[in-house]
Scaffold this motif. Structure first.
Motif, short mmCIF file in Angstrom:
data_model
loop_
_atom_site.label_atom_id
_atom_site.label_comp_id
_atom_site.label_asym_id
_atom_site.label_seq_id
_atom_site.Cartn_x
_atom_site.Cartn_y
_atom_site.Cartn_z
N ASN A 17 0.84 -1.20 0.00
CA ASN A 17 0.00 0.00 0.00
C ASN A 17 0.88 1.25 0.00
O ASN A 17 1.84 1.34 0.76
N VAL A 18 0.53 2.20 -0.86
CA VAL A 18 1.19 3.50 -0.83
C VAL A 18 0.13 4.59 -0.70
O VAL A 18 -0.98 4.46 -1.21
N MET A 19 0.49 5.65 0.00
CA MET A 19 -0.42 6.76 0.26
C MET A 19 0.23 8.05 -0.23
O MET A 19 1.40 8.31 0.04
N GLY A 20 -0.52 8.84 -0.97
CA GLY A 20 -0.01 10.10 -1.49
C GLY A 20 -1.10 10.84 -2.24
O GLY A 20 -2.26 10.43 -2.24
N THR A 21 -0.74 11.92 -2.87
CA THR A 21 -1.70 12.64 -3.69
C THR A 21 -1.96 11.84 -4.97
O THR A 21 -1.18 10.95 -5.33
N GLU A 22 -3.05 12.16 -5.63
CA GLU A 22 -3.37 11.46 -6.88
C GLU A 22 -2.23 11.62 -7.88
O GLU A 22 -1.87 10.66 -8.59
N GLN A 23 -1.63 12.79 -7.94
CA GLN A 23 -0.52 13.03 -8.86
C GLN A 23 0.69 12.18 -8.49
O GLN A 23 1.36 11.62 -9.37
N GLU A 24 0.99 12.08 -7.20
CA GLU A 24 2.15 11.29 -6.75
C GLU A 24 1.98 9.81 -7.07
O GLU A 24 2.98 9.11 -7.30
N LEU A 25 0.75 9.32 -7.09
CA LEU A 25 0.51 7.89 -7.31
C LEU A 25 0.26 7.54 -8.77
O LEU A 25 0.16 6.36 -9.11
N ALA A 26 0.17 8.54 -9.64
CA ALA A 26 -0.21 8.30 -11.03
C ALA A 26 0.75 7.37 -11.76
O ALA A 26 0.32 6.45 -12.48
N ALA A 27 2.04 7.55 -11.57
CA ALA A 27 3.02 6.72 -12.30
C ALA A 27 2.96 5.27 -11.84
O ALA A 27 3.11 4.35 -12.66
N THR A 28 2.73 5.05 -10.55
CA THR A 28 2.62 3.68 -10.04
C THR A 28 1.36 3.00 -10.58
O THR A 28 1.39 1.81 -10.93
N PRO A 59 -9.81 7.69 -2.84
CA PRO A 59 -9.48 8.76 -1.91
C PRO A 59 -9.43 8.27 -0.47
O PRO A 59 -10.17 7.37 -0.08
N ASP A 60 -8.55 8.86 0.31
CA ASP A 60 -8.48 8.59 1.75
C ASP A 60 -9.56 9.44 2.42
O ASP A 60 -9.44 10.67 2.47
N ILE A 61 -10.61 8.81 2.91
CA ILE A 61 -11.74 9.57 3.46
C ILE A 61 -11.39 10.24 4.78
O ILE A 61 -12.13 11.12 5.24
N TYR A 62 -10.26 9.86 5.39
CA TYR A 62 -9.87 10.46 6.67
C TYR A 62 -8.78 11.52 6.52
O TYR A 62 -8.48 12.22 7.48
N ALA A 63 -8.18 11.63 5.33
CA ALA A 63 -7.14 12.63 5.08
C ALA A 63 -7.41 13.26 3.71
O ALA A 63 -6.86 12.82 2.70
N PRO A 64 -8.26 14.27 3.65
CA PRO A 64 -8.63 14.89 2.38
C PRO A 64 -7.41 15.35 1.58
O PRO A 64 -6.45 15.87 2.13
N GLY A 65 -7.48 15.11 0.27
CA GLY A 65 -6.38 15.49 -0.61
C GLY A 65 -5.41 14.36 -0.89
O GLY A 65 -4.55 14.49 -1.77
N TYR A 66 -5.57 13.24 -0.15
CA TYR A 66 -4.68 12.09 -0.33
C TYR A 66 -5.48 10.89 -0.83
O TYR A 66 -6.70 10.80 -0.66
N CYS A 67 -4.75 9.95 -1.42
CA CYS A 67 -5.34 8.72 -1.93
C CYS A 67 -4.53 7.53 -1.47
O CYS A 67 -3.37 7.68 -1.04
N TRP A 68 -5.15 6.36 -1.55
CA TRP A 68 -4.46 5.10 -1.29
C TRP A 68 -4.39 4.30 -2.58
O TRP A 68 -5.34 4.30 -3.37
#
Length: 286
Positions: A159-170, A186-195
């Protein structure tokens, strides 16, 4: 007619404090006590799901980690396992690290001892996740300098957590691989981040619910969800209900939209249905 009701946890059955409300506990337990078939399908492992579900009288197997496991909480037995082989897991870990990401690696050994290896906390999503789990007594976490997989352990998830842009390449690198499933949302507990959770190809809520269907033989399946990892479960259900707080894509696919998780949406729905006739308690997995 035997109808199996299956609920997601975070954002669905759990409230915004990651807990079951008293109304939800009373309603679900009354429904089960009256003979209703109720289960859950969650991205959580039993180490964390079991803590938040301990006051529910669950009598049927549940789907864990987006379909990595089907688990019987009565017999305390894993009925189905979909684990990554370690060579594939190393390939994913190395690929993510080359892209500057910091994977969390979830493992299990033959003694059913579970661990989560990670290199530290580097953003708000990771902080919320690790802090919350440690606060509830979760003992799986291992802070390490290098993500080596012990030879006696198998990888359940990366699992990696980051912004949508940070995770796009993976997502682009691993999303098309037939031997993997990528759960992104989206991470429902940390707005702006995704899993971005990477699992075995058969580790989806669709496959997990299909296993429940095979084991329990219901006439119909009704499910409840809020996030993108619930879409595969929606595909196999006869009826599917999105929460009022759900991702727009779930609302588009849903049979109907319920109240939000903060408004006890699943419980309120069950309250509108006539409870089934009591079942013989010798049936099922109890």
């Amino acid at each position: 007619m035997n109808i199996l009701y299956i609920s997601d946890l975070d954002g669905t059955l759990l409230n915004e404090q990651m807990r079951l409300s008293e109304e939800t506990i009373r309603t679900v337990n009354a429904w089960i006590g009256a003979g209703g078939s109720f289960s859950v399908a969650t991205a959580r492992a039993w180490d964390s799901a079991g803590r938040v579900l301990e006051r529910l009288d669950l009598r049927l197997p549940v789907v864990l980690m987006n379909g990595v496991f089907v688990y019987d909480p009565v017999k305390r037995e894993y009925l189905v396992s979909n684990l990554l082989d370690n060579e594939t897991a190393r390939d994913v870990i190395e690929g993510e690290e080359r892209l500057g990401l910091r994977p969390f690696v979830y493992t299990v050994n033959e003694r059913q001892q579970f661990k989560i290896y990670y290199k530290g906390i580097f953003n708000a999503s990771e902080r919320e996740y690790v802090t919350n789990r440690l606060k509830t007594g979760d003992e799986r976490f291992r802070l390490v300098e290098k993500l080596d997989i012990p030879p006696d352990e198998r990888v359940m998830e990366i699992n990696v957590m980051g912004t949508e842009q940070e995770l796009a390449a993976t997502r682009e690198l691993f999303g098309a691989r037939l031997d993997l499933t990528c759960h992104f949302g989206p991470d429902i507990y940390a707005p702006g981040y995704c899993w971005l959770e990477i699992n075995h190809a058969r580790a989806t809520k669709r496959d997990g619910v299909a296993q429940l269907k095979r084991l329990l033989q219901p006439d119909r399946i009704v499910c409840f969800g809020d996030n993108l990892n619930d879409l595969p479960m929606f595909e196999i259900a006869d009826e599917k209900y999105a929460m009022g707080n759900a991702h727009p894509l779930l609302k588009e696919k849903a049979t109907g939209v319920l109240a939000t998780n903060a408004e006890h949406g699943v419980a309120r729905y069950l309250q509108t249905i006539i409870p089934p006739a009591p079942r013989d308690k010798s049936c099922g997995t109890a």
